[in-house]
Design an enzyme around this catalytic site. Structure first.
Site, mmCIF file in Angstrom:
data_model
loop_
_atom_site.group_PDB
_atom_site.id
_atom_site.type_symbol
_atom_site.label_atom_id
_atom_site.label_comp_id
_atom_site.label_asym_id
_atom_site.label_seq_id
_atom_site.Cartn_x
_atom_site.Cartn_y
_atom_site.Cartn_z
ATOM 1 C CG ASN A 121 -1.706 1.250 1.412
ATOM 2 O OD1 ASN A 121 -1.857 2.021 0.477
ATOM 3 N ND2 ASN A 121 -2.225 1.469 2.617
ATOM 4 C CD1 TRP A 122 3.701 1.243 -2.728
ATOM 5 C CD2 TRP A 122 3.730 2.404 -4.643
ATOM 6 N NE1 TRP A 122 4.568 0.607 -3.581
ATOM 7 C CE2 TRP A 122 4.603 1.289 -4.768
ATOM 8 C CE3 TRP A 122 3.586 3.258 -5.726
ATOM 9 C CZ2 TRP A 122 5.320 1.031 -5.941
ATOM 10 C CZ3 TRP A 122 4.300 3.001 -6.885
ATOM 11 C CH2 TRP A 122 5.164 1.900 -6.990
ATOM 12 C CE LYS A 123 0.303 3.555 4.826
ATOM 13 N NZ LYS A 123 0.170 3.717 6.247
ATOM 14 C CG HIS A 139 -5.884 1.769 5.348
ATOM 15 N ND1 HIS A 139 -5.398 2.756 6.177
ATOM 16 C CD2 HIS A 139 -4.854 0.933 5.123
ATOM 17 C CE1 HIS A 139 -4.114 2.525 6.426
ATOM 18 N NE2 HIS A 139 -3.754 1.423 5.792
ATOM 19 C CD GLU A 149 -2.935 5.558 6.697
ATOM 20 O OE1 GLU A 149 -2.955 5.636 5.461
ATOM 21 O OE2 GLU A 149 -1.972 5.062 7.323
ATOM 22 C CD GLU A 157 -3.435 -2.552 7.650
ATOM 23 O OE1 GLU A 157 -2.303 -2.678 7.185
ATOM 24 O OE2 GLU A 157 -4.158 -1.589 7.400
ATOM 25 N N GLY A 199 2.457 2.390 10.600
ATOM 26 C CA GLY A 199 3.342 3.537 10.382
ATOM 27 C C GLY A 199 4.081 3.990 11.620
ATOM 28 C CB SER A 227 5.505 -1.469 11.772
ATOM 29 O OG SER A 227 5.008 -0.153 11.982
ATOM 30 N N GLY A 233 2.854 -1.061 4.288
ATOM 31 C CA GLY A 233 2.853 0.346 3.916
ATOM 32 C C GLY A 233 4.264 0.834 3.620
HETATM 33 C C1 PEP Z 1 -0.759 0.163 6.016
HETATM 34 O O1 PEP Z 1 -0.787 1.292 5.561
HETATM 35 O O2 PEP Z 1 -1.698 -0.592 5.780
HETATM 36 C C2 PEP Z 1 0.405 -0.244 6.812
HETATM 37 C C3 PEP Z 1 0.395 -1.420 7.360
HETATM 38 O O3 PEP Z 1 1.424 0.669 6.925
HETATM 39 P P1 PEP Z 1 2.880 0.388 7.608
HETATM 40 O O4 PEP Z 1 3.385 -0.911 7.027
HETATM 41 O O5 PEP Z 1 3.705 1.546 7.201
HETATM 42 O O6 PEP Z 1 2.662 0.266 9.069
#
Ligand code: PEP
Length: 249
Positions: free
Chosen positions: A9-11, A94, A96, A166, A172, A211, A232
Site C-alpha cells: 500500500n503506497w498510500k 483502511h 486512515e 491491522e 506507520g 510496520s 505500507g
Molecule cells: C498500512 O498502511 O496498511 C500499513 C500497514 O502501513 P505500515 O506498514 O507503514 O505500518
C-alpha cells in the site's frame, strides 16, 4: 491451502519512477512458488503500473473506491473505472480512511459491496486502537468490524474477501504486533467466521498489517493464520518489499 498475498500500500506516495523501478525489479525477481504480490499505488499511477507490470508477476490494487458506479461525485473514483486499469483488489476500511475521512462501518460495507459488484476482491481492513487494546476490547472491536461487513454478504461474496488485521497502533509507527499477538487475533477472526461456515473460514486469506518489514516478515508470515501482509512504508523500497515477498515462501 491458501495462496499467500503480499500487498504493498503506497498510500499517497510514489511516482512514475517508482512504478518503473518496481517493474524492472519484479521482472527479474524469483518469487516463491504460488505467492501473489499486488501493488496499491495512488490512482494516477494505475495506468503506468498496468503497462509497466505487464511483464511481471505484480498485480494491481486500489487504495479506495466510491460506492457509486458513476455520477456527480467530484474527486471520486468508481470500481468499474478501476477495472479498466486491470485492478484486482481494493482496500476498504483502511484505518486512515476510517479516521481521516470518517468512513464508518456502513461506509465500509457500501464500498465492499461496490467492489464485489464489479468483480474486485475487497481487502477489508480491521483493527483496534491502542486505547481499545489497553481496555481489553481488541476482539470485540475487530469482530464487530468483521461481522458488520461479512454477515450481510452471500457465502460466494464472502469467499472473495481478503481480511487484513491491522492494529492501528502498529500502522506507520515502527511498533509491530508480536507474531503471537497477531496470531491470537487472526485465529480469533478465523474461529469467528468458522462458527458460521468452517469451509469458508478455512479458505479465507487473512493478512497482517502494521510496520511489517524485511526483518520481521518471516516470523509473522510463519504463523498459521497469517496468509500474507499488507505493507505500507516498507513497500516503497523495492529491495525491502522484495525481501518481504521472498520470506513468504
Ligand atoms: C498500512 O498502511 O496498511 C500499513 C500497514 O502501513 P505500515 O506498514 O507503514 O505500518
Amino acid at each position: 491451502m491458501r495462496t499467500p498475498l503480499l500487498a504493498g500500500n503506497w498510500k499517497m506516495n510514489g511516482s512514475v519512477e517508482l512504478v518503473e523501478a518496481f517493474g524492472r525489479a519484479f521482472a527479474e525477481a524469483k518469487l516463491p512458488e504460488g505467492v501473489e504480490v499486488a501493488i496499491f499505488p495512488p490512482f494516477p499511477y494505475l495506468d503506468a503500473a498496468q503497462r509497466t507490470f505487464a511483464d511481471t508477476p505484480l498485480q494491481l490494487g486500489a487504495q479506495s473506491l466510491n460506492p457509486q458506479q458513476s455520477g456527480a461525485h467530484t474527486g471520486e473514483v468508481s470500481g468499474s473505472m478501476l477495472c479498466e486499469f486491470g485492478v484486482r483488489y481494493a482496500l476498504v476500511g483502511h484505518s486512515e480512511r476510517r479516521q481521516l475521512y470518517r468512513e464508518g462501518d456502513e461506509a465500509v460495507f457500501d464500498r465492499l459491496l461496490a467492489a464485489l459488484s464489479v468483480g474486485l476482491s475487497p481487502v477489508l481492513c480491521v483493527g483496534e486502537s491502542l486505547e481499545e487494546r489497553d481496555a481489553g476490547r481488541t476482539m470485540e472491536v475487530v469482530l464487530r468490524q468483521v461481522s458488520v461487513a461479512m454477515s450481510r454478504l452471500e457465502p460466494a461474496q464472502r469467499a472473495r474477501v481478503v481480511i487484513a488485521y491491522e492494529p492501528v497502533w502498529a500502522i506507520g509507527t515502527g511498533r509491530t504486533a508480536t507474531p503471537a499477538q497477531a496470531q491470537e487475533v487472526m485465529a480469533g477472526i478465523r474461529d469467528y467466521l468458522a462458527s458460521d461456515n468452517p469451509e469458508l473460514a478455512e479458505g479465507l486469506r487473512l493478512l497482517y498489517g502494521g510496520s511489517m518489514n524485511a526483518g520481521n516478515a518471516g516470523e509473522l508470515l510463519a504463523q498459521p493464520d497469517i496468509d500474507g501482509g499488507l505493507v505500507g512504508g516498507a513497500s516503497l523500497k523495492v529491495d525491502d518489499f522484495l525481501a518481504i515477498c521472498q520470506s513468504a515462501g
